[in-house]
Design an enzyme around this catalytic site. Structure first.
Site, short mmCIF file in Angstrom:
data_model
loop_
_atom_site.label_atom_id
_atom_site.label_comp_id
_atom_site.label_asym_id
_atom_site.label_seq_id
_atom_site.Cartn_x
_atom_site.Cartn_y
_atom_site.Cartn_z
N ASP A 155 0.87 -1.17 0.00
CA ASP A 155 0.00 0.00 0.00
C ASP A 155 0.92 1.24 0.00
OD1 ASP A 155 -1.96 1.89 0.47
OD2 ASP A 155 -2.71 1.00 2.31
N THR A 181 5.61 -0.71 5.32
CA THR A 181 5.93 -2.07 5.81
C THR A 181 7.09 -2.67 5.01
OG1 THR A 181 3.59 -2.34 6.32
CG2 THR A 181 4.92 -4.33 6.30
N ASP A 228 -7.33 -9.27 5.57
CA ASP A 228 -8.37 -9.30 6.61
C ASP A 228 -8.97 -7.94 6.89
OD1 ASP A 228 -5.82 -8.42 7.86
OD2 ASP A 228 -7.07 -8.32 9.65
N GLY A 242 3.85 1.32 1.34
CA GLY A 242 5.22 0.83 1.23
C GLY A 242 5.99 0.92 2.54
N ARG A 250 -9.97 -13.60 5.86
CA ARG A 250 -8.78 -14.12 5.17
C ARG A 250 -9.09 -15.38 4.37
NH1 ARG A 250 -4.32 -11.39 7.40
NH2 ARG A 250 -4.43 -10.93 9.61
P1 IMP Z 1 1.76 -0.44 3.84
O1 IMP Z 1 2.78 -0.51 4.92
O2 IMP Z 1 0.99 0.85 3.83
O3 IMP Z 1 2.32 -0.74 2.45
O4 IMP Z 1 0.66 -1.51 4.16
C1 IMP Z 1 0.91 -2.86 4.03
C2 IMP Z 1 0.09 -3.68 4.98
O5 IMP Z 1 -1.16 -3.06 5.32
C3 IMP Z 1 -0.29 -4.96 4.29
O6 IMP Z 1 0.68 -5.94 4.54
C4 IMP Z 1 -1.63 -5.28 4.87
O7 IMP Z 1 -1.47 -6.04 6.06
C5 IMP Z 1 -2.23 -3.96 5.21
N1 IMP Z 1 -3.15 -3.47 4.16
C6 IMP Z 1 -2.94 -2.46 3.27
N2 IMP Z 1 -4.00 -2.27 2.49
C7 IMP Z 1 -4.93 -3.18 2.88
C8 IMP Z 1 -6.28 -3.48 2.44
O8 IMP Z 1 -6.85 -2.87 1.51
N3 IMP Z 1 -6.90 -4.49 3.09
C9 IMP Z 1 -6.33 -5.19 4.11
N4 IMP Z 1 -5.09 -4.94 4.56
C10 IMP Z 1 -4.39 -3.95 3.95
#
Ligand code: IMP
Ligand code: MG
Length: 176
Positions: free
Chosen positions: A106, A110, A162, A108, A168
């Protein structure tokens, strides 16, 4: 089912299971070609990536290993807030081609945490494979080597993803 209820929210069908499986098969096909001859370890990020990792991994024909890591969130001391620490890595990654398997990228944030920590293990190369990608919200420069399906900036559930821990198990992908 075109509409489902999870806890307090209603979701509608977004991407059917067959389309997800097609994307997984295509990605496995590319990996079978491009990663041939390397010493590879796949690292699937729990919890979300477990289903994708299982489907992808059984379609791979190249010799490789797989392991699973979890990110433990804890409050950092910096203003950036939450720091996510990788837990569960027992393997020696030195000189290996590491392929990170994520359910979705999403913003990034993480992924950035994951890649920074993995670099400390001195792998030969780090590649990223994500089933879903939200290009509209991504704000890092880390190249995504394998992307299954691009999705809009909306909340999705199913196929490992989830909503508050539920959903899930769904084979199809649903959107809020
Ligand atoms: P980031 O750190 O913003 O890239 O988010 C990554 C993490 O957020 C993913 O590994 C998911 O666990 C969670 N995530 C992001 N978008 C979604 C979504 O639309 N549905 C469910 N989980 C999400
Ligand atoms: Mg995740």
């Amino acid at each position: 089912m075109s509409k489902i209820q999870i806890l307090d929210k209603q979701f509608k069908l977004f991407i059917p299971a067959a389309d997800i499986q097609k994307a997984v098969t295509e990605m496995a096909g590319r990996m079978n070609e491009e990663l041939k001859g390397r010493d590879i370890i796949f690292i699937a990020i729990l919890n979300g990536a477990f289903m994708f990792a299982a489907d992808l991994y059984r379609k791979l024909e190249i010799p490789s290993r797989i392991t699973f890591l979890k990110l433990a969130s804890y409050e950092g001391t910096t203003t950036s807030g939450k720091v996510k620490r990788l837990v569960g890595l027992g393997e020696n990654l030195k000189g290996l081609t590491v392929v990170v398997i994520e359910d979705i990228v999403d913003t990034g944030v993480t992924l950035d945490h994951i890649v920074k920590q993995l670099k400390g293990y001195e792998p030969a190369d780090i590649k990223i494979a994500t089933l879903f990608f939200k290009p509209g919200t991504y704000r890092y420069e880390i190249p995504l080597d394998y992307v299954g399906i691009e999705v809009p900036d909306e909340f999705i559930v199913g196929y490992g993803l989830d909503y508050n821990g539920y959903g899930r198990n769904l084979e199809d992908l649903y959107v809020l």
